[in-house]
Design an enzyme around this catalytic site. Structure first.
Site, PDB file in Angstrom:
ATOM      1  N   GLU A 419       0.779  -1.145   0.060  1.00 30.42           N
ATOM      2  CA  GLU A 419      -0.045  -0.114   0.111  1.00 30.42           C
ATOM      3  C   GLU A 419       0.883   1.298   0.068  1.00 30.42           C
ATOM      4  O   GLU A 419       0.588   2.292   0.595  1.00 30.42           O
ATOM      5  CB  GLU A 419      -0.977   0.175   1.206  1.00 30.42           C
ATOM      6  CG  GLU A 419      -1.841  -1.040   1.124  1.00 30.42           C
ATOM      7  CD  GLU A 419      -2.799  -1.162   2.237  1.00 30.42           C
ATOM      8  OE1 GLU A 419      -2.792  -0.290   3.202  1.00 30.42           O
ATOM      9  OE2 GLU A 419      -3.765  -1.894   2.421  1.00 30.42           O
ATOM     10  N   GLU A 495      -4.016  -8.931   0.498  1.00 27.20           N
ATOM     11  CA  GLU A 495      -4.407  -8.817   1.912  1.00 27.20           C
ATOM     12  C   GLU A 495      -5.767  -8.751   1.706  1.00 27.20           C
ATOM     13  O   GLU A 495      -6.489  -7.969   0.908  1.00 27.20           O
ATOM     14  CB  GLU A 495      -3.912  -7.536   2.263  1.00 27.20           C
ATOM     15  CG  GLU A 495      -3.905  -7.090   3.755  1.00 27.20           C
ATOM     16  CD  GLU A 495      -3.353  -5.879   4.208  1.00 27.20           C
ATOM     17  OE1 GLU A 495      -2.093  -6.017   3.874  1.00 27.20           O
ATOM     18  OE2 GLU A 495      -3.954  -5.026   4.890  1.00 27.20           O
TER      19      GLU A 495
END
Length: 815
Positions: A419, A495
């Protein structure tokens, strides 16, 4: 101060020892602490690995961060009181020890990890600076050590800055420090690379490349034997070569009828290479490896040893709950054993380089790994995060990680980041390409991914298209569009889920919600709550089941961890640990554990009922009952009266109820009686197979008054190595042995015999009891006590006491 000394100071070919004992620690900065003649007055004696912050105290002011977490969609800064665990990890700490080096040969120090910004001094001279606290690094200190047998002083200065992490990172020399001595001609640290370019049932081709230093262009002879786990020689090769220009020594061997490594059969081999100059044996180097193949096939998925499989993985932070960040092989094994029993087959090391013990255990126990180095690249997430060092250090950090772990069969994929804000920038793909190219250069055998959450951006700026494997964090509703747009025709759930729940804690009414908060700072154990960006487990199950181009998932997270107490991360003290885990911070499974097991481990009979059935004051009120099972159907009884039989919906049945039932998707994987009314007594569930035959039965009963403590453990025996751990579950039960789910007494522990009390925890993200003290509150009627073996054989007895309850004891042999 004790000396760390080799078994024999007289030099042998190669020697490696852990520098565990004899360390002194000081919290705070001292300018002269690097010097040889410095006197460690009032310093603390510690044993490595050591996490200075886990001993507390807890406090809302520690690393108080006033930030907007942009990856969570926040636009304005707010106070994050427990973001890094509410523990005092920031500041400076010094460690000092002494060791004796051999009189000849080369001496190397290896740090498995040092948190963080490590300055290392030998005999007063700084020998290395390494900023990234998660990475392993090494330094040749031959020119700094004494060659006369006198002690050498090793000093390490560490500093953790405020706002340098998004979770609890730990502090200090939290991983092992190793001392290696070799001859002048030797194989360096992480100096081999093994690949298996051809594998069939009949044979496996093995290519072994060995770096050998200081050969002086003289001919070198290498004799390599490949041995199986029983010590049988499976291949042999002897070559003589003259090495030029940093060239590696290359050998080709063949193993007949190879046993392939897989999660179900984690077969390992060892290559033992003897290095000769002339007739002199100058070094012996061992490389453990496995034989296995990995393939990615567009539209079809991931293949291990030619067999299609989808990742049933979890993300793991590096802390070990009540033990903090200090590495302990026994604790990691305990975590992996619980995950294995759940059906998990893969680990993502989020978001940092792992401890070598974790990778070794994944090799041995059968877990595939996605190894990930960074949470931050060149653009900041944290004011004092890794972005400060990325430009200068990223390649060095990557190379260390890749060379350290590229021979491990468990590692099947590299992730270059999580991220990262860079992903959304127009030129962000250039940074990703830079890191992916390093992976391909150092290890051309494994694919590369990245955990991306800005899905629209990475689909439109080329970032996702240039990766070997596009990995998406959440955003399940964008999977199909991404698959259709990207050239790889594959999507990995890098994720997933981020469902939040608290063990043994249930809220009513039972409805699906995102981002909900309660006055008790807990989340609903019915597994119906997630964050605004995330989802419930069934969305990921269905994607894996319904679309062949999905590669599986890595659930956030396998275990709760210190820090990030979402959704209670904004001005919500005393929340200081996560609620995402399938297993809580005390290693006690939440209800969700059995949901995943029912899907991921079909070969293991699973039957789990929730909630508990002790609800004084809820008589006559709707109290839904969920059952997690891999049986086809089940019937629920309350005090002998049937509440009807439920079956799991097919995909078509579920979609037919999409507009009328908010739990339409959950009914594919859960059995749910949503209109049951509570009455005290017994819940009983009977399960049936596809043919309607009864295959299982389970009951939950209303508990009476707390009566006594009950101790249980899976540990049958401890090793007397001073580091082996036994996890003991402490339950508060009534006179009939039923768990009392609202009991929260303080339990006091005492230990006698061949070991000691190490820590306790209860999984409550708001509890401020210190882990290392031998008294701790129960939460939802349970807690965990951890005992550690000593170095002598005998028995170890734990006694637990609580006011008004009958005490309990448990004895474990130590060998």
């Amino acid at each position: 101060m004790l000396l760390s000394v080799f078994a024999s100071v007289a030099f042998a070919q190669r020697s490696e020892s852990l520098l565990r004992e004899g360390w002194l620690f000081h919290r705070g900065d001292i300018a002269d602490a690097k010097n040889i003649d410095f006197i460690e007055k009032n310093w603390q004696s510690v044993t490595l690995p050591h996490d200075w912050a886990i001993y507390g105290p807890f406090g809302s002011s520690f690393d108080l961060q006033n930030v907007a977490v942009t990856q969570n969609g926040e636009k304005e800064a707010t106070l994050k009181t427990g973001r890094t665990g509410g523990l005092p990890y920031t500041g400076v700490g010094w460690y000092r020890t002494r060791f004796v080096a051999p009189r000849s040969g080369r001496t190397t120090l290896v740090f498995d990890g040092a948190m963080s910004e490590a300055h290392v001094f030998v005999n007063g001279e700084e020998v290395i600076f390494w900023p990234y606290g998660y990475n392993s690094f090494y330094i040749d200190v031959t020119n700094q050590v004494h060659k006369d047998g006198s002690p050498n002083t090793l000093a390490v200065r560490l500093e953790n800055r405020d706002e340098s992490s998004r979770w609890y990172p730990g502090a200090g020399l939290y991983r092992n420090v190793r001392l290696i001595t070799t001859n002048n001609v030797h194989v360096p640290v992480w100096g081999t690379q093994i690949t298996t370019p051809h594998i069939s049932q009949e044979e496996a081709a093995i290519t072994l490349r060995t770096k050998i230093e200081n050969t002086g262009n003289h001919p070198v002879r290498v004799v390599t034997d490949i041995k199986d786990a029983e010590g049988n020689t499976k291949a042999h090769k002897e070559n003589t070569q003259r090495l030029f220009n940093d060239q590696a020594f290359e050998q080709h061997l063949f193993v007949s009828n190879p046993q392939l490594w897989s999660p179900e059969h984690p077969v390992l081999y060892t290559a033992i290479s003897k290095i000769y100059v002339g007739e002199e044996l100058v070094d012996t180097y061992e490389t453990r490896f496995g034989i296995r193949s990995i393939e990615l096939v567009a539209e079809r998925g991931f293949f291990l040893n030619g067999k299609l499989r989808k990742f049933k993985g979890v993300c793991l932070h590096h802390d070990l709950g009540p033990l903090g960040a200090a590495v302990n092989r026994s604790a990691i094994r305990h975590q992996l054993q619980m995950l294995k029993q759940m059906g998990c087959d893969a680990i993502r090391t989020s978001h940092n380089m792992p401890a070598p013990e974790l990778v070794e255990l994944c090799d041995e126990m059968g877990f595939m790994m996605m190894v990930e180095p960074f949470d931050e690249w060149d653009v900041a997430k944290c004011k004092n995060g890794y972005h400060r060092y990325f430009k200068e250090w990223a390649e060095r950090d990557m190379v260390n990680m890749l060379r350290q772990y590229r021979n491990h069969p468990s590692v099947v994929m590299w992730s270059i980041g999580n991220e990262v804000p860079t992903q959304g920038r127009r030129e962000g793909y250039r940074v990703a390409s830079f890191l992916q190219d390093i992976c391909h250069r150092e290890d051309p055998t494994r694919p590369v991914t990245c955990g991306m959450d800005q899905v629209d951006a990475v689909l439109n700026n080329g970032f996702a298209a240039m990766l070997d494997v596009p990995g998406f964090n959440y955003r399940t509703h964008k999977y199909i569009g991404a698959y259709e747009q990207l050239p790889q025709n594959l999507v990995l759930g890098s994720e997933t889920a981020s469902t939040v729940s608290s063990r043994g804690t249930y809220m009513f009414p039972v409805v699906k919600k995102n981002g909900v908060k309660y006055d008790n700072h807990q989340s609903n154990g019915y597994d119906v709550e997630a964050c605004w960006w995330s989802n419930l487990p069934e969305e990921d199950f269905a994607l894996a089941d319904d679309y062949p181009w999905t590669l599986g998932q890595f659930v956030w997270t396998g275990y709760d961890y210190l820090g990030e107490p979402t959704p209670y991360d904004t001005d919500a003290w005393p929340s200081h640990s996560s609620l995402f885990g399938i297993i809580d911070l005390a290693s006690l499974p939440k209800d969700r554990y059995w949901l995943y097991r029912s899907v991921w481990a079909p070969e293991q009979p699973t039957l789990h009922i929730l909630p508990h059935w002790t609800w004084p004051g809820r008589e006559g009120q709707v109290t839904p009952v969920f059952v997690y099972t891999n049986a086809a159907s089940a019937e629920l009884f309350i005090n002998g009266k049937s509440q009807g039989r439920q079956h799991k919906f097919s995909k078509e049945e579920a979609e037919a109820h999409k507009d009328t039932d908010p739990f339409w998707l959950q009914r594919r994987y859960r059995l749910m009686w949503t209109d049951v009314c509570y009455e005290p007594g017994e819940l009983r569930v009977v399960t049936y197979n596809e043919e309607g035959k009864m295959i299982g039965e389970e009951a939950v009963r209303t508990a009476g008054r707390p009566h006594h403590l009950q101790l249980s453990t899976d540990c049958k025996q401890l090793q007397g190595n001073g580091q082996d751990l036994a996890y003991v579950t402490v339950s508060v039960v009534d006179k009939n042995g039923n768990l009392c789910p609202d009991a929260t007494p303080v339990v006091e522990f005492s230990v006698k015999g061949a070991g000691h009390f190490r820590a306790a925890g209860n999984g409550d993200p708001t509890c401020l009891d210190l882990f290392h003290l031998p008294h701790h509150h129960a939460f939802a009627g349970q807690l965990t006590a951890i005992m550690e073996s000593g170095t002598m054989s005998g028995t170890l007895t734990l006694t637990a006491k609580a006011k008004g309850l009958k005490s309990a004891s448990l004895t474990i042999p130590v060998k």
